[in-house]
Motif scaffolding. Structure first.
Motif, mmCIF file in Angstrom:
data_model
loop_
_atom_site.group_PDB
_atom_site.id
_atom_site.type_symbol
_atom_site.label_atom_id
_atom_site.label_comp_id
_atom_site.label_asym_id
_atom_site.label_seq_id
_atom_site.Cartn_x
_atom_site.Cartn_y
_atom_site.Cartn_z
ATOM 1 N N UNK A 181 12.255 5.243 64.083
ATOM 2 C CA UNK A 181 11.862 5.927 63.448
ATOM 3 C C UNK A 181 11.997 5.014 61.832
ATOM 4 N N UNK A 182 10.548 4.372 61.528
ATOM 5 C CA UNK A 182 10.279 3.673 60.119
ATOM 6 C C UNK A 182 11.099 4.939 58.957
ATOM 7 N N UNK A 183 11.506 3.866 58.201
ATOM 8 C CA UNK A 183 11.975 4.336 56.725
ATOM 9 C C UNK A 183 11.708 3.312 55.610
ATOM 10 N N UNK A 184 11.155 3.639 54.442
ATOM 11 C CA UNK A 184 11.093 3.351 53.332
ATOM 12 C C UNK A 184 12.329 2.697 52.297
ATOM 13 N N UNK A 185 12.259 1.809 51.406
ATOM 14 C CA UNK A 185 13.637 1.802 50.425
ATOM 15 C C UNK A 185 13.210 1.506 49.053
ATOM 16 N N UNK A 186 13.846 2.158 48.576
ATOM 17 C CA UNK A 186 13.465 2.571 46.721
ATOM 18 C C UNK A 186 13.911 0.996 46.070
ATOM 19 N N UNK A 187 13.405 1.055 45.201
ATOM 20 C CA UNK A 187 13.570 0.030 44.487
ATOM 21 C C UNK A 187 13.696 0.546 43.042
ATOM 22 N N UNK A 188 14.440 1.918 42.423
ATOM 23 C CA UNK A 188 14.326 2.305 41.063
ATOM 24 C C UNK A 188 13.396 2.848 40.117
ATOM 25 N N UNK A 189 11.798 1.752 40.655
ATOM 26 C CA UNK A 189 10.241 2.393 39.750
ATOM 27 C C UNK A 189 9.352 3.446 40.595
ATOM 28 N N UNK A 190 9.900 3.119 41.792
ATOM 29 C CA UNK A 190 8.345 2.970 42.419
ATOM 30 C C UNK A 190 8.781 4.780 43.017
ATOM 31 N N UNK A 191 7.597 5.419 42.900
ATOM 32 C CA UNK A 191 7.983 6.982 43.837
ATOM 33 C C UNK A 191 7.598 6.638 45.592
ATOM 34 N N UNK A 223 17.625 1.905 43.603
ATOM 35 C CA UNK A 223 17.529 0.485 44.528
ATOM 36 C C UNK A 223 18.476 0.302 45.647
ATOM 37 N N UNK A 224 17.337 0.769 46.973
ATOM 38 C CA UNK A 224 18.142 -0.020 48.065
ATOM 39 C C UNK A 224 18.430 1.380 48.630
ATOM 40 N N UNK A 225 18.209 2.808 47.730
ATOM 41 C CA UNK A 225 17.987 4.022 49.236
ATOM 42 C C UNK A 225 17.138 4.014 49.948
ATOM 43 N N UNK A 226 17.221 5.126 50.624
ATOM 44 C CA UNK A 226 16.610 4.914 51.563
ATOM 45 C C UNK A 226 16.122 5.633 52.699
ATOM 46 N N UNK A 227 14.726 6.162 52.544
ATOM 47 C CA UNK A 227 14.349 7.505 52.888
ATOM 48 C C UNK A 227 13.580 7.503 54.365
#
Length: 349
Positions: A181-191, A223-227
């Motif tokens: 299951x693919x996921x994206x990781x946050x950087x604190x700036x991007x939606x 930052x680092x939060x996975x979705x």
């Protein structure tokens, strides 16, 4: 993200979907497979012969199968290995909603749970339900019977393609697909929307993900939060498939042999399972079967990124050769009878 950047990514995604066979529409990809099926039909004298592959199942566990009834048969035989499910029916939307709410209460079904069409295929219509309102909304737009299933967290998922010839006491594992299951990781700036479009793979089907998370697209991840982008292990949802034959073992095969005895005359199909550790699956324990698919299913490991088109067709041709062989054996030695072509065509439509 600027409009120009998104346009550039859209054009690139379009090109990749055009040039990478993994993303081709089924009606294009399956043309050689269909022609091979015609050849096999002449060779074995019967275009509906695959429906004899699993004669104990309705339509050979093929077109028109009931996922709910299939899971019920398995659950009665091996409840510890089956994700508990219920078939939600009703002559009206209100009746189905009432049936579902009664089932949730009487069977202590906790949120989240899964709803999916009873006769769906390729993952169409599978949805993770988190609230009563989501359940009512889903049931109000799906006209056919629906399967409610307890959610199995996993987090790992695989599709194990199992084959056993009628004259053999033990089967074999033809293929295993690891479903990532693919996921994206946050950087604190991007939606979330920007993260999806900038991901090196997710952008190819970004519209699918953006529609799924349309209410969360402007969320900014820490930052680092996975979705996690996919909650169901199928290509229609955007799951990524890999060849998982490294997970094949004698222990797993023995377990599937025993579970398969819960079906009368079940010889070929794919078990979709969820589990926590690779070691558990290889030991044939601590996994849950989400679905069992019959003669129309396929070894989805062919969709591994980078796999050649030639290799994919070679696997599918071998698979369909076995389907017809087993169907012919059942017709000859067990007097199995398939539906006529008219019935098959009506069900397919």
């Amino acid at each position: 993200m600027t409009g120009w950047e998104k346009l550039r990514l859209r054009v690139r995604a379009w090109w990749l979907r055009l040039t990478c066979w993994e993303f081709w529409p089924p009606w294009i990809f399956y043309i050689p497979v269909a022609l091979n099926v015609v050849r096999l039909s002449f060779k074995h004298r019967g275009i509906t012969l695959p429906l004899c592959t699993n004669p104990g199942k309705y339509k050979g566990c093929h077109i028109g199968e009931s996922k709910g009834r299939s899971l019920e048969l398995l659950y009665q035989h091996a409840p510890e290995y089956i994700a508990e499910s219920w078939l939600i029916q009703g002559e009206s939307v209100e009746a189905k909603i009432a049936f579902a709410e009664r089932t949730i209460k009487e069977c202590a079904v906790e949120f989240p749970f899964i709803l999916k069409p009873d006769d769906g295929n390729r993952g169409s219509g599978v949805k993770v339900i988190r609230t009563h309102s989501e359940a009512r909304e889903y049931l109000s737009v799906i006209e056919s019977p629906v399967v409610m299933q307890r959610y199995v967290a996993g987090p790992k998922e695989a599709g194990v393609f199992y084959i056993r010839h009628p004259n053999e006491g033990v089967g074999r594992i033809f293929a295993i697909t690891e479903k990532i299951s693919p996921e994206v990781a946050g950087d604190g700036r991007s939606t979330l929307e920007e993260l999806i479009w900038r991901d090196p793979r997710a952008f190819i089907i970004a519209d699918t993900y953006c529609e799924r998370f349309r209410d969360d697209l402007q969320t900014v991840l820490k930052p680092g939060e996975k979705w996690r982008l996919v909650n169901a292990g199928n290509d229609a949802q955007g799951c990524i498939f890999y060849d998982g034959m490294r997970l094949a073992s004698d222990a797993l095969l023995q377990r599937l042999d025993k579970i398969g005895r819960g079906y009368p005359d079940f010889y070929l199909g794919r078990y979709d399972v969820r589990y926590e550790k690779d070691e558990d699956l290889m030991a044939g324990k601590n996994f849950k079967i989400l679905e069992v698919n019959g003669a129309l299913s396929e070894a989805t490991s062919i969709y591994e990124p980078g796999n050649s088109l030639f290799s994919a067709y070679r696997t599918l041709f071998e698979q369909w050769e076995i389907v017809y062989e087993i169907g012919a054996e059942n017709r000859r030695y067990r007097h199995a009878k398939a539906s006529d072509f008219k019935t098959l065509w009506r069900k397919a439509r």
